[in-house]
Design a protein around this motif. Structure first.
Motif, mmCIF file in Angstrom:
data_model
loop_
_atom_site.group_PDB
_atom_site.id
_atom_site.type_symbol
_atom_site.label_atom_id
_atom_site.label_comp_id
_atom_site.label_asym_id
_atom_site.label_seq_id
_atom_site.Cartn_x
_atom_site.Cartn_y
_atom_site.Cartn_z
ATOM 1 N N ASP A 1 0.830 -1.215 0.000
ATOM 2 C CA ASP A 1 0.000 0.000 0.000
ATOM 3 C C ASP A 1 0.865 1.265 0.000
ATOM 4 N N ASP A 2 2.069 1.116 -0.516
ATOM 5 C CA ASP A 2 2.969 2.270 -0.645
ATOM 6 C C ASP A 2 2.366 3.330 -1.567
ATOM 7 N N ILE A 3 2.829 4.525 -1.372
ATOM 8 C CA ILE A 3 2.439 5.626 -2.235
ATOM 9 C C ILE A 3 3.735 6.224 -2.782
ATOM 10 N N ILE A 4 3.776 6.428 -4.069
ATOM 11 C CA ILE A 4 4.980 7.028 -4.659
ATOM 12 C C ILE A 4 4.700 8.489 -4.948
ATOM 13 N N GLY B 1 3.022 15.615 4.017
ATOM 14 C CA GLY B 1 3.396 14.603 5.017
ATOM 15 C C GLY B 1 4.906 14.488 5.075
ATOM 16 N N ILE B 2 5.366 13.438 5.733
ATOM 17 C CA ILE B 2 6.803 13.231 5.867
ATOM 18 C C ILE B 2 7.317 12.583 4.581
ATOM 19 N N THR B 3 8.013 13.388 3.774
ATOM 20 C CA THR B 3 8.657 12.840 2.581
ATOM 21 C C THR B 3 10.169 12.871 2.854
ATOM 22 N N HIS B 4 10.944 13.281 1.879
ATOM 23 C CA HIS B 4 12.398 13.262 2.085
ATOM 24 C C HIS B 4 13.066 14.454 1.407
ATOM 25 N N TRP B 5 14.294 14.663 1.778
ATOM 26 C CA TRP B 5 15.138 15.595 1.038
ATOM 27 C C TRP B 5 15.573 14.862 -0.243
ATOM 28 N N ASN C 1 -2.554 2.444 -2.123
ATOM 29 C CA ASN C 1 -3.439 2.735 -1.002
ATOM 30 C C ASN C 1 -4.708 3.385 -1.554
ATOM 31 N N PRO C 2 -5.863 2.809 -1.235
ATOM 32 C CA PRO C 2 -7.098 3.311 -1.854
ATOM 33 C C PRO C 2 -7.437 4.754 -1.486
ATOM 34 N N SER D 1 9.828 10.025 -3.376
ATOM 35 C CA SER D 1 9.773 9.286 -2.118
ATOM 36 C C SER D 1 8.779 8.145 -2.223
ATOM 37 N N VAL D 2 9.108 7.059 -1.535
ATOM 38 C CA VAL D 2 8.116 6.017 -1.293
ATOM 39 C C VAL D 2 7.600 6.256 0.123
ATOM 40 N N VAL D 3 6.308 6.415 0.226
ATOM 41 C CA VAL D 3 5.727 6.865 1.489
ATOM 42 C C VAL D 3 4.665 5.864 1.942
ATOM 43 N N LYS D 4 4.610 5.644 3.243
ATOM 44 C CA LYS D 4 3.523 4.830 3.802
ATOM 45 C C LYS D 4 2.532 5.786 4.463
ATOM 46 N N ALA D 5 1.265 5.644 4.122
ATOM 47 C CA ALA D 5 0.272 6.611 4.593
ATOM 48 C C ALA D 5 0.267 6.706 6.117
ATOM 49 N N HIS D 6 0.399 5.567 6.790
ATOM 50 C CA HIS D 6 0.177 5.594 8.237
ATOM 51 C C HIS D 6 1.404 6.018 9.033
ATOM 52 N N THR D 7 2.580 5.748 8.535
ATOM 53 C CA THR D 7 3.762 6.122 9.307
ATOM 54 C C THR D 7 4.296 7.488 8.916
ATOM 55 N N ASN D 8 3.835 8.023 7.813
ATOM 56 C CA ASN D 8 4.388 9.299 7.359
ATOM 57 C C ASN D 8 3.413 10.465 7.489
#
Lengths: 345, 345
Positions: free
Chosen positions: B39-42, B104-108, B93-94, B112-119
């Motif tokens: 369920d990653d989000i790019i 949200g929390i991405t990166h410098w 992720n639907p 980024s590969v982001v997880k909805a719940h942890t980021n």
């Protein structure tokens, strides 16, 4: 009636560690007679409170002099005002009469002329307790401990509490109040004898002699593996730094005094990054701001005393000539509990 | 689809003042494809927030690492997480779909590969404002200023407010919020240009260039002859000492960061005696503790923005390769307002 009145004064401003030669015991003639038309009250002092904060009033300059009514300077060679208990010898004020036992701002002297309104004088209801209790556990020491814990730090049952100068007038009560409130309490003090007292007589969960410790941060980590919720600070300096390093998130530091910094140039450098990340609150306070709590406080602590749930700790010297050494002893850690000078046996 | 992803990392722990060679811009192949079942989000990053606190995460050791989830260490050669705004390129992720604008929390990094719940990822409702506002005035900078003033320091109309780093992301908003609340506001900053901006654009009652001042305590006394009710501290160090010396009784110091102490060994030695006598409260805080206020905060500040009562101040660099210099510039005072890096024009 004319008497000889022995009065303790400072010879000069005191900016270093105080020594006996900074003080003088002067002897003056004193007429026990209220001037006609005056509402003065003449008091024979019985007990006087010996408090560390007075050193700040003796300094040649302190920024606190200018910002606080609580730090009005003590002028060399002038009488030093201090909280005391005495007996009225003569009164021009209808609220007070000869023989009354009173409490209020008197002096480091055997006799005082007192004005009822400027010296916070009131008749003392002893409630069946020794007079000295009203200068300590039932007075400002007690109120400082009580208000600091419950109003400033807002301790909650089950929290972890650290108190420094734990065998001092305030610290010994902080520990006992916190234990009665269901907290885990550790105190530090400056001798093994004091540490034993804290653990065996006052029911502290633990206590340590800070003079035997090399790394105070590591020491506190040992006693508080999960961190400190409330630090009741009486000393400042390195102990404050070590406590900040060991606070839990949302920890509270209630600071009623910083005795180590009064006479020592080693000032606390609290880790401000810790303060931010752990959202620590550091708050200075004075018992005088909590006088509205006083009746409830006295009622509660009287019950504790009657039921033996709490023990006063008093350290009494005798004789006006011993006031300077009693005072200096505060900064050396000589006292065990509330330091009081009794004027005569 | 495969792209080249430029990623900023640290080469090693950074314990001194940061320099460009502490950082590396790595280039990696990046496949824009969500793995089956994930369920990653790019996310293609559009803007990233450049914040001083990151330096504390880059240190080799800090006691804050162990005590706060907000200071998880940044590992050399690993991507650096940071708040950003981006566009969803692909999603398993639907709740998110291609083309969504998210915060949200991405990166410098460019991708980024982001997880909805942890980021803490959420779809961004722009409310008609530029995307960058949501990293600054309508984001954590704004919430820090707002919560610090109203929840931590509890400012009241008519009070005197001092703010350091006043032309920074938080400081410029602190001053404006305090003015809207009817306070007297003075700010300090590190250049005459910034000082002019504070006075002429942001309506500060006064402002000064601290680099031109020899005695900060005397300077603050000049701007606050009757003392400071609230000090909003962004810097720590000597400015904190000077502010404590100038606080009014019952003054509050809200500390959201101490940028001068992040890279400088000169730590604040606040006068603890002042803290006691003036009953000062010094409280660290993090905006993350006030997320329950966020909806009301955004609603209020949106109205202020629409009605022109408040002005955002943003300082935007372009290009991932400029992240290290943008970050280092924070500690030199290069930025004017919220520092953001835009990934492409």
């Amino acid at each position: 009636m004319e008497v000889r009145n022995r009065i303790v004064t400072t010879r000069k401003a005191i900016d270093e560690f105080p020594v006996e030669s900074d003080f003088e015991v002067k002897c003056e003639d004193f007429v026990v007679l209220v001037k006609s038309g005056s509402d003065d009250i003449i008091v024979k002092n019985l007990y006087v409170s010996i408090d560390p904060y007075q050193i700040n009033r003796m300094k040649s300059f302190s920024s606190t002099h200018k910002t606080s009514d609580f730090a009005t300077p003590i002028i060399p060679s002038q009488p030093i005002d201090a909280l005391g208990v005495g007996e009225v010898l003569a009164s021009g004020n209808p609220e007070f009469k000869e023989g009354d036992i009173v409490i209020g701002i008197t002096h480091w002297a055997e006799y005082s002329v007192v004005k009822a309104h400027t010296n916070l004088l009131r008749k003392l209801e002893t409630l069946g307790f020794p007079l000295t209790h009203h200068l300590g556990i039932l007075g400002f020491s007690g109120l400082t401990a009580y208000a600091g814990l419950f109003e400033v730090a807002k301790i909650k049952e089950g929290e972890t509490v650290f108190v420094s100068a734990a065998s001092g007038s305030v610290g010994s009560l902080v520990g006992q109040f916190a234990k009665l409130h269901g907290c885990y309490v550790v105190g530090c003090a400056g001798s093994d004898q004091k540490v034993t007292l804290l653990k065996e007589k006052f029911g502290f969960d633990n206590a340590f002699n800070y003079k035997q410790e090399k790394d105070l941060t590591a020491t506190l980590e040992k006693y508080f593996p999960d961190g400190i919720d409330v630090y009741f600070d009486n000393v400042g300096g390195e102990m404050l730094e070590a406590a900040i390093a060991n606070m839990k998130p949302f920890g509270r530091v209630a600071v009623c005094g910083v005795i180590s910094e009064y006479t020592n140039s080693k000032k606390a450098v609290p880790n401000m990054i810790d303060l931010v990340y752990k959202r620590i609150k550091v708050e200075g306070f004075l018992a005088g701001d909590f006088l509205d709590m006083f009746p409830n406080f006295v009622s509660k602590v009287s019950q504790y005393l009657h039921s033996g749930k709490i023990e006063p700790l008093e350290d009494i010297s005798v004789g006006v000539e011993n006031i300077p050494s009693a005072f200096i002893g505060l900064f050396k850690g000589d006292n065990i509990g509330k330091k009081i000078v009794k004027f005569a046996e």
